[in-house]
Design a protein around this motif. Structure first.
Motif, PDB file in Angstrom:
ATOM      1  N   PHE A  96      17.330  -2.549 -15.360  1.00 35.60           N
ATOM      2  CA  PHE A  96      18.171  -2.723 -16.544  1.00 35.60           C
ATOM      3  C   PHE A  96      18.521  -4.199 -16.657  1.00 35.60           C
ATOM      4  O   PHE A  96      19.101  -4.779 -15.722  1.00 35.60           O
ATOM      5  CB  PHE A  96      19.465  -1.903 -16.465  1.00 35.60           C
ATOM      6  CG  PHE A  96      20.370  -2.199 -17.640  1.00 35.60           C
ATOM      7  CD1 PHE A  96      20.237  -1.505 -18.829  1.00 35.60           C
ATOM      8  CD2 PHE A  96      21.317  -3.225 -17.566  1.00 35.60           C
ATOM      9  CE1 PHE A  96      21.043  -1.812 -19.928  1.00 35.60           C
ATOM     10  CE2 PHE A  96      22.117  -3.540 -18.667  1.00 35.60           C
ATOM     11  CZ  PHE A  96      21.984  -2.827 -19.839  1.00 35.60           C
ATOM     12  N   ILE A  97      18.197  -4.762 -17.783  1.00 33.08           N
ATOM     13  CA  ILE A  97      18.546  -6.169 -18.020  1.00 33.08           C
ATOM     14  C   ILE A  97      19.249  -6.230 -19.369  1.00 33.08           C
ATOM     15  O   ILE A  97      18.663  -5.851 -20.402  1.00 33.08           O
ATOM     16  CB  ILE A  97      17.281  -7.046 -18.014  1.00 33.08           C
ATOM     17  CG1 ILE A  97      16.618  -6.961 -16.636  1.00 33.08           C
ATOM     18  CG2 ILE A  97      17.615  -8.502 -18.346  1.00 33.08           C
ATOM     19  CD1 ILE A  97      15.155  -7.204 -16.631  1.00 33.08           C
ATOM     20  N   ALA A  98      20.502  -6.646 -19.358  1.00 36.38           N
ATOM     21  CA  ALA A  98      21.272  -6.671 -20.608  1.00 36.38           C
ATOM     22  C   ALA A  98      20.576  -7.578 -21.622  1.00 36.38           C
ATOM     23  O   ALA A  98      19.970  -8.587 -21.252  1.00 36.38           O
ATOM     24  CB  ALA A  98      22.688  -7.177 -20.338  1.00 36.38           C
ATOM     25  N   ASN A  99      20.715  -7.214 -22.888  1.00 40.57           N
ATOM     26  CA  ASN A  99      19.984  -7.963 -23.917  1.00 40.57           C
ATOM     27  C   ASN A  99      20.458  -9.402 -24.021  1.00 40.57           C
ATOM     28  O   ASN A  99      19.710 -10.262 -24.475  1.00 40.57           O
ATOM     29  CB  ASN A  99      20.048  -7.252 -25.277  1.00 40.57           C
ATOM     30  CG  ASN A  99      21.461  -7.150 -25.797  1.00 40.57           C
ATOM     31  OD1 ASN A  99      22.419  -7.375 -25.045  1.00 40.57           O
ATOM     32  ND2 ASN A  99      21.627  -6.806 -27.056  1.00 40.57           N
ATOM     33  N   ASN A 100      21.685  -9.683 -23.568  1.00 42.69           N
ATOM     34  CA  ASN A 100      22.155 -11.068 -23.637  1.00 42.69           C
ATOM     35  C   ASN A 100      22.203 -11.733 -22.265  1.00 42.69           C
ATOM     36  O   ASN A 100      22.844 -12.769 -22.083  1.00 42.69           O
ATOM     37  CB  ASN A 100      23.526 -11.145 -24.327  1.00 42.69           C
ATOM     38  CG  ASN A 100      24.535 -10.219 -23.692  1.00 42.69           C
ATOM     39  OD1 ASN A 100      24.236  -9.592 -22.667  1.00 42.69           O
ATOM     40  ND2 ASN A 100      25.721 -10.129 -24.272  1.00 42.69           N
ATOM     41  N   ALA A 101      21.539 -11.134 -21.290  1.00 42.91           N
ATOM     42  CA  ALA A 101      21.359 -11.828 -20.003  1.00 42.91           C
ATOM     43  C   ALA A 101      20.213 -12.828 -20.163  1.00 42.91           C
ATOM     44  O   ALA A 101      19.309 -12.611 -20.966  1.00 42.91           O
ATOM     45  CB  ALA A 101      21.036 -10.819 -18.911  1.00 42.91           C
ATOM     46  N   ILE A 102      20.260 -13.892 -19.385  1.00 44.68           N
ATOM     47  CA  ILE A 102      19.195 -14.911 -19.475  1.00 44.68           C
ATOM     48  C   ILE A 102      18.401 -14.928 -18.182  1.00 44.68           C
ATOM     49  O   ILE A 102      18.973 -15.036 -17.088  1.00 44.68           O
ATOM     50  CB  ILE A 102      19.800 -16.300 -19.750  1.00 44.68           C
ATOM     51  CG1 ILE A 102      20.450 -16.307 -21.134  1.00 44.68           C
ATOM     52  CG2 ILE A 102      18.738 -17.404 -19.651  1.00 44.68           C
ATOM     53  CD1 ILE A 102      21.270 -17.517 -21.437  1.00 44.68           C
ATOM     54  N   LEU A 103      17.103 -14.791 -18.327  1.00 46.33           N
ATOM     55  CA  LEU A 103      16.192 -14.918 -17.187  1.00 46.33           C
ATOM     56  C   LEU A 103      15.411 -16.204 -17.385  1.00 46.33           C
ATOM     57  O   LEU A 103      14.673 -16.343 -18.363  1.00 46.33           O
ATOM     58  CB  LEU A 103      15.225 -13.728 -17.110  1.00 46.33           C
ATOM     59  CG  LEU A 103      15.826 -12.315 -17.102  1.00 46.33           C
ATOM     60  CD1 LEU A 103      14.702 -11.279 -16.933  1.00 46.33           C
ATOM     61  CD2 LEU A 103      16.886 -12.156 -16.024  1.00 46.33           C
ATOM     62  N   GLU A 104      15.554 -17.128 -16.457  1.00 45.68           N
ATOM     63  CA  GLU A 104      14.817 -18.390 -16.582  1.00 45.68           C
ATOM     64  C   GLU A 104      13.360 -18.191 -16.131  1.00 45.68           C
ATOM     65  O   GLU A 104      13.016 -17.166 -15.534  1.00 45.68           O
ATOM     66  CB  GLU A 104      15.528 -19.473 -15.765  1.00 45.68           C
ATOM     67  CG  GLU A 104      16.900 -19.809 -16.369  1.00 45.68           C
ATOM     68  CD  GLU A 104      17.588 -20.987 -15.694  1.00 45.68           C
ATOM     69  OE1 GLU A 104      17.023 -21.556 -14.748  1.00 45.68           O
ATOM     70  OE2 GLU A 104      18.695 -21.322 -16.137  1.00 45.68           O
ATOM     71  N   PRO A 105      12.492 -19.173 -16.411  1.00 44.18           N
ATOM     72  CA  PRO A 105      11.069 -19.007 -16.066  1.00 44.18           C
ATOM     73  C   PRO A 105      10.868 -18.674 -14.588  1.00 44.18           C
ATOM     74  O   PRO A 105      11.560 -19.198 -13.721  1.00 44.18           O
ATOM     75  CB  PRO A 105      10.476 -20.386 -16.391  1.00 44.18           C
ATOM     76  CG  PRO A 105      11.389 -20.956 -17.418  1.00 44.18           C
ATOM     77  CD  PRO A 105      12.760 -20.442 -17.098  1.00 44.18           C
TER      78      PRO A 105
END
Ligand SMILES: CC(C)(COP(=O)(O)OP(=O)(O)OC[C@H]1O[C@@H](n2cnc3c(N)ncnc32)[C@H](O)[C@@H]1OP(=O)(O)O)[C@@H](O)C(=O)NCCC(=O)NCCS
Length: 221
Positions: free
Chosen positions: A106-115
């Motif tokens: 689960f990854i919240a839609n406003n979480a940020i995953l960097e490269p």
């Protein structure tokens, strides 16, 4: 679809990443990534989990000229400065890193995953969380809302970082460790396996136990 990814590292974290990609393909029909093989200085000419090792880390330049992406899977807990030095030597541009997420995470839609971020099965990344470049979030790790970490961090299986936790670069939340809300873990800091972090961990320090106390400093070579 079917973008090729080379895994930099070995059978530990690298094998887990390969198995995630295969599971996404086989069970979830998600064909975004395909494992193209490994780069590993110690396994040149061999295979890792059945995948070809194309060579050592000095082969990166060659593959940068090809249509492949990379994921950095080297992470030695307690030797955190060495991880960063190894990473920086590679000079891989951000746009050449894959972001790989297991379909059950689960990854919240406003979480940020960097490269270059990797998120394994059943992990949780809450709202407004930020996961720094090439960080690894292993199975069942939970990262609360508004928590952030810098580059090259590692959340081991079953670890929990609560909300508003601020984690520096190349830090670890080890197996089953728990970090209370609003605590800080400094650069190269480690929350040891099974620990309960009730106080901030300064840069370069490993803390263990419940409640956690200073254990030792990370090695600098
Ligand atoms: C904190 C850590 C890095 C310490 O490793 P280490 O320096 O090699 O420590 P050692 O294994 O040599 O143990 C030294 C002593 O500390 C104790 N100890 C080690 N880790 C401990 C921990 N997490 N909590 C409490 N005590 C611990 C050992 O029992 C041993 O005690 P003793 O001297 O009384 O026998 C390690 O325990 C840890 O947390 N590793 C991360 C594991 C992990 O998350 N792996 C990821 C797999 S996906």
């Amino acid at each position: 679809m079917n973008k090729k990814v080379i895994i930099i590292g070995g059978e530990g974290n690298g094998g887990v990443i390969a198995s995630c990609i295969e599971d996404n393909r086989n069970r979830f029909h998600d064909y975004e990534w395909q494992v193209y093989g490994f780069l590993n200085d110690y396994e040149k000419g061999k295979t890792i989990n059945g995948y070809r090792v194309h060579g050592g880390l000095d082969e990166i330049d060659k593959f940068l000229k090809e249509d492949v992406f990379f994921i950095f899977a080297i992470h030695m807990i307690g030797r955190n400065e060495l991880i960063e030095r190894t990473f920086l030597n590679l000079e891989i541009p951000d746009e050449r890193f894959a972001i790989i997420k297991h379909k059950t995470a689960f990854i919240a839609n406003n979480a940020i995953l960097e490269p270059g971020v990797f998120i394994m099965s059943n992990a949780y990344v809450g709202p407004v969380a930020r996961i720094g470049k090439c960080s690894l979030v292993m199975a069942n790790a939970l990262i609360g809302h508004n928590t952030s970490c810098g580059r090259l961090c590692h959340f081991s299986v079953g670890s929990i970082a609560s909300s508003y936790v601020q984690i520096g670069k190349v830090a670890d939340v080890a197996l089953g460790a728990k970090v209370l809300e609003k605590r800080k873990i400094g650069d190269f800091g480690v929350a040891g396996a099974g620990s309960l972090i009730t106080k901030d961990i300064p840069d370069y320090e490993i803390h263990t136990g419940t409640p956690a106390k200073f254990f030792r400093r990370v090695k600098d070579n």
